[in-house]
Design a protein around this motif. Structure first.
Motif, mmCIF file in Angstrom:
data_model
loop_
_atom_site.group_PDB
_atom_site.id
_atom_site.type_symbol
_atom_site.label_atom_id
_atom_site.label_comp_id
_atom_site.label_asym_id
_atom_site.label_seq_id
_atom_site.Cartn_x
_atom_site.Cartn_y
_atom_site.Cartn_z
ATOM 1 N N PHE A 194 0.831 -1.155 0.061
ATOM 2 C CA PHE A 194 0.049 0.022 -0.108
ATOM 3 C C PHE A 194 0.712 1.285 0.063
ATOM 4 N N ARG A 195 2.104 1.102 0.578
ATOM 5 C CA ARG A 195 2.988 2.340 0.602
ATOM 6 C C ARG A 195 4.329 2.226 -0.017
ATOM 7 N N THR A 196 4.743 3.329 -0.635
ATOM 8 C CA THR A 196 6.170 2.933 -1.366
ATOM 9 C C THR A 196 7.041 2.866 -0.038
ATOM 10 N N GLU A 197 8.110 1.886 -0.130
ATOM 11 C CA GLU A 197 9.001 1.421 0.804
ATOM 12 C C GLU A 197 10.252 0.867 0.101
ATOM 13 N N LYS A 228 -6.631 6.770 -5.567
ATOM 14 C CA LYS A 228 -7.576 5.489 -5.001
ATOM 15 C C LYS A 228 -8.545 4.972 -5.948
ATOM 16 N N ASN A 276 0.105 4.062 -2.720
ATOM 17 C CA ASN A 276 -0.280 5.606 -2.504
ATOM 18 C C ASN A 276 0.166 6.296 -3.510
ATOM 19 N N ASN A 277 0.861 5.991 -4.426
ATOM 20 C CA ASN A 277 1.467 6.754 -5.417
ATOM 21 C C ASN A 277 0.357 7.051 -6.576
ATOM 22 N N TRP A 321 -7.030 2.154 -7.980
ATOM 23 C CA TRP A 321 -6.478 1.124 -7.384
ATOM 24 C C TRP A 321 -7.275 -0.276 -7.950
ATOM 25 N N GLU A 378 -5.088 -0.801 5.364
ATOM 26 C CA GLU A 378 -4.305 -0.793 4.166
ATOM 27 C C GLU A 378 -2.922 -1.391 4.799
ATOM 28 N N ARG A 379 -2.965 -2.511 5.176
ATOM 29 C CA ARG A 379 -1.726 -3.479 5.516
ATOM 30 C C ARG A 379 -2.221 -4.909 5.163
ATOM 31 N N LYS A 415 7.341 0.848 -5.624
ATOM 32 C CA LYS A 415 6.228 1.911 -5.383
ATOM 33 C C LYS A 415 5.160 1.191 -4.981
ATOM 34 N N GLY A 416 4.292 1.841 -3.881
ATOM 35 C CA GLY A 416 3.138 1.512 -3.437
ATOM 36 C C GLY A 416 1.883 1.934 -4.140
#
Length: 466
Positions: A265-268, A316, A312-313, A319, A284-285, A309-310
């Protein structure tokens, strides 16, 4: 009365039902086609009439799957016009080229040699018949090529420009080969074709294991099982290589889809590879996850510290359905893991001389026929739902591709009718398949041996009759 949203959902469900039912059969035809080529090649090399009998039996199974594949594929073409008229107008020039190529390179090749494959056993020589079998096999593969090229263009469109505006806009090809070799076509083609080889080989494995458990047609079952295990093992190894390349392509060309695959879900950076988990879209996990630290970053970019990239980029509204895509993607991988494990254990038991007598393994191999089917269906759902909300990536939304005149009641009625007919057709397919397996290869009457086999048969007669 249904809302416009229901029209979209029903149209998508109807297409999913028809294509998922259709997709049972072409992979079997492609895989069995390869098996037939191998068996006939063995017959040409050894001149052993036993392999001819094997080829004739599996040809009958191939013919049944081929017929169902052709019959069920026609329906989808009509759906393009009834439910997806705007989409059909938009992609008509692109699909027209690809499907015309399919007709030239695939249908003509298959139809030209199919009659020889099915009915030419006693009418042509073995080399001519082998050539016909090879051409039908190639034709089935060519058909897959052009269908996947068209679908891959929807995923990663290339070699076109847009003509017209609004609902009358359409994509027009400016570079045919750029359209054919769009960024995802080669990876997706290899992945799909290898999946078809797995479907065909595990059908052969399943039937052979069943005969061994029942102590029927033992020589036939042992030889078929060996061929099936070899093809399945090679295909499993190729599939993991193809899958790795395909996933990297998705990460590069469709990063939102890739994020949905992995539930990211999030860029990490230093992203772990999740082996199992349940997607929690509200927070969102991934809950209850089992993962390997940093491995996804390394597998994707060969760098343990790489950033991925997640979702969140992206807005919604763009998605994919992450909960569904994450599970179907991992289901496909689980099925590959089971198939690969079965292949490795089968090879070990074969090496130690216990493959044909180990009951628990044979029971597992009987059920293994479901694994490639589940994997192929899960892979298709992953690829198509992962592209949501786009019907043509970044150019045409699914909601924009619908026919303007069709109503929800009309779609629902035809959906129920098709579902009922497909259910009956599937029952008939299983019944006919079961009848062929119950009769078995040794009970088929193959007719008089061709002239080129008479000498071999005389040489095999008991000495006192010569």
């Amino acid at each position: 009365m249904f809302s416009e949203l229901n029209v979209e959902i029903l149209a998508r469900v109807q297409f999913a039902v028809t294509i998922m039912f259709h997709y049972i059969y072409p992979p079997l035809s492609i895989g069995l086609g390869l098996i037939l080529v191998i068996i006939e090649a063995l017959y040409l090399k050894t001149k052993d009439h036993f392999y001819l009998k094997m080829a004739k039996f599996w040809t009958k199974v191939f013919a049944l799957t081929f017929a169902l594949g052709v019959a069920t594929g026609i329906v989808m073409e009509f759906e393009f016009g009834t439910n997806w008229a705007t989409y059909s107008r938009y992609v008509g020039d692109v699909f027209g080229s690809a499907l015309a190529a399919e007709g030239v390179f695939a249908f003509f090749l298959e139809s030209g040699f199919l009659a020889i494959l099915l009915f030419g056993w006693d009418r042509v020589g073995p080399k001519t018949h082998f050539f016909a079998t090879l051409m039908v096999c190639l034709g089935a593969h060519f058909s897959a090529i052009w269908i996947i090229v068209a679908n891959s263009w929807m995923q990663t469109p290339a070699g076109f420009h847009i003509v017209g505006d609004g609902m009358f806009a359409r994509a027009e090809i400016v570079d045919f080969w750029a359209m054919v070799f769009n960024p995802s076509s080669v990876d997706r083609l290899l992945h799909s074709v290898i999946g078809a080889w797995l479907a065909g080989s595990f059908l052969v494995i399943s039937v052979s294991a069943y005969y061994l458990l029942k102590s029927r047609h033992l020589d036939f079952a042992k030889s078929s099982l060996k061929i099936g295990v070899v093809v399945a093992t090679v295909s499993c190894v190729l599939q993991v290589i193809s899958g790795d390349s395909s996933a990297k392509g998705v990460a590069k060309n469709q990063p939102a889809k890739f994020a949905a695959f992995e539930g990211l879900f999030r860029t990490e950076a230093e992203v772990p590879l999740v082996l199992f988990g349940i997607v929690n879209t509200k927070e969102e996990r991934i809950d209850y996850s089992i993962s390997i630290p940093k491995l996804l970053s390394w597998m994707t970019f060969k760098d343990f510290s790489a950033e991925i990239k997640g979702l969140n980029n992206y807005p919604k509204a763009d998605w994919p359905n992450t909960k569904a895509v994450f599970q179907t993607y991992h289901l496909m991988i689980y099925m590959w893991t089971i198939m690969f494990t079965l292949c490795i254990v089968s090879c070990y038991l074969w090496y130690t001389g216990r493959l044909f007598t180990t009951k628990w393994m044979l029971r597992g191999l009987v059920l293994s026929v479901l694994c490639p089917q589940i994997a192929n269906q899960a892979g298709w759902v992953t690829a198509e739902m992962g592209r949501y909300p786009w019907i043509v990536q970044n150019h045409l939304r699914i909601s924009e591709g619908l026919s303007k005149a069709v109503t929800a009641n009309q779609i629902l009625g035809s959906l129920l009718l098709f579902s009922f007919l497909y259910f009956l057709l599937f029952i008939v397919f299983l019944y006919l398949l079961n009848e062929k397996f119950k009769v078995g290869p040794e009970s088929y009457t193959f007719g008089p041996a061709p002239y080129h086999q008479i000498g071999n048969q005389i040489g095999a007669l008991p000495e006192e009759l010569l």
